[in-house]
Enzyme design. Structure first.
Site, PDB file in Angstrom:
ATOM      1  N   ARG A  59       0.475   4.224   0.402  1.00 60.92           N
ATOM      2  CA  ARG A  59       0.145   5.253   1.392  1.00 60.92           C
ATOM      3  C   ARG A  59       0.627   4.875   2.794  1.00 60.92           C
ATOM      4  NH1 ARG A  59      -5.620   7.406   1.231  1.00 60.92           N
ATOM      5  NH2 ARG A  59      -4.533   9.175   2.150  1.00 60.92           N
ATOM      6  N   CYS A  60       1.091   3.658   2.965  1.00 61.11           N
ATOM      7  CA  CYS A  60       1.530   3.162   4.275  1.00 61.11           C
ATOM      8  C   CYS A  60       3.043   3.316   4.402  1.00 61.11           C
ATOM      9  CB  CYS A  60       1.125   1.696   4.410  1.00 61.11           C
ATOM     10  SG  CYS A  60       1.813   0.868   5.842  1.00 61.11           S
ATOM     11  N   SER A  61       3.489   3.986   5.463  1.00 54.80           N
ATOM     12  CA  SER A  61       4.927   4.214   5.638  1.00 54.80           C
ATOM     13  C   SER A  61       5.698   2.907   5.828  1.00 54.80           C
ATOM     14  CB  SER A  61       5.189   5.170   6.799  1.00 54.80           C
ATOM     15  OG  SER A  61       4.688   4.646   8.001  1.00 54.80           O
ATOM     16  N   ASN A  97       0.877  -1.163   0.000  1.00 49.14           N
ATOM     17  CA  ASN A  97       0.000   0.000   0.000  1.00 49.14           C
ATOM     18  C   ASN A  97       0.919   1.218   0.000  1.00 49.14           C
ATOM     19  OD1 ASN A  97      -1.646   2.171   0.530  1.00 49.14           O
ATOM     20  ND2 ASN A  97      -2.697   1.226   2.248  1.00 49.14           N
ATOM     21  N   ARG A  99       6.053   1.339   2.386  1.00 44.63           N
ATOM     22  CA  ARG A  99       7.069   2.047   1.593  1.00 44.63           C
ATOM     23  C   ARG A  99       8.480   1.684   2.065  1.00 44.63           C
ATOM     24  NH1 ARG A  99       3.538   6.370   2.553  1.00 44.63           N
ATOM     25  NH2 ARG A  99       5.068   7.348   3.952  1.00 44.63           N
TER      26      ARG A  99
END
Length: 113
Positions: free
Chosen positions: A9-11, A7, A14
């Site tokens: 948007r998920c740190s 995802n 990433r």
């Protein structure tokens, strides 16, 4: 090759992707919110992880609280919930051959290389 259920948007997701890229590993990135997993794919993923379906659920998500919290659900119903609401699936998840791991913390993904 490692598959990363990701995802953007998920740190943590990433960070896991960055770690895998830095390792030189060939990565297949699956953006599971855009391309949700089928029930069968989720069942296989849960089996590879060696966990119960509830252990893959993000129980603090609004979709869980509003629709499922406090209910006595079967494993199949929990998987159905993740199929219907892919955001409920814990992330990131890395799969390499017959091994899989949840990337929390993100560096966990390196354990299956």
């Amino acid at each position: 090759m490692t598959t990363l259920y990701h995802n953007p948007r998920c740190s943590s997701s990433r960070e896991a992707l960055r770690l895998l890229e830095e390792s030189g590993e060939t990565i297949e990135v699956v953006k599971y919110l855009q391309n949700p997993l089928s029930k069968k794919e989720l069942e296989q993923l849960i089996e590879l992880l060696g966990i119960k379906p509830i252990d893959l659920v993000r129980t603090k998500e609004d979709e869980w609280k509003e629709n499922f919290k406090g209910k006595n659900l079967t494993d199949s119903q929990i998987i159905d919930a993740m199929v219907k609401f892919p955001k409920l699936m814990e992330r990131p998840i890395a799969v390499n051959g017959t091994q899989a791991i949840i990337g929390r913390p993100a560096k966990n993904v390196l354990k299956i290389l």
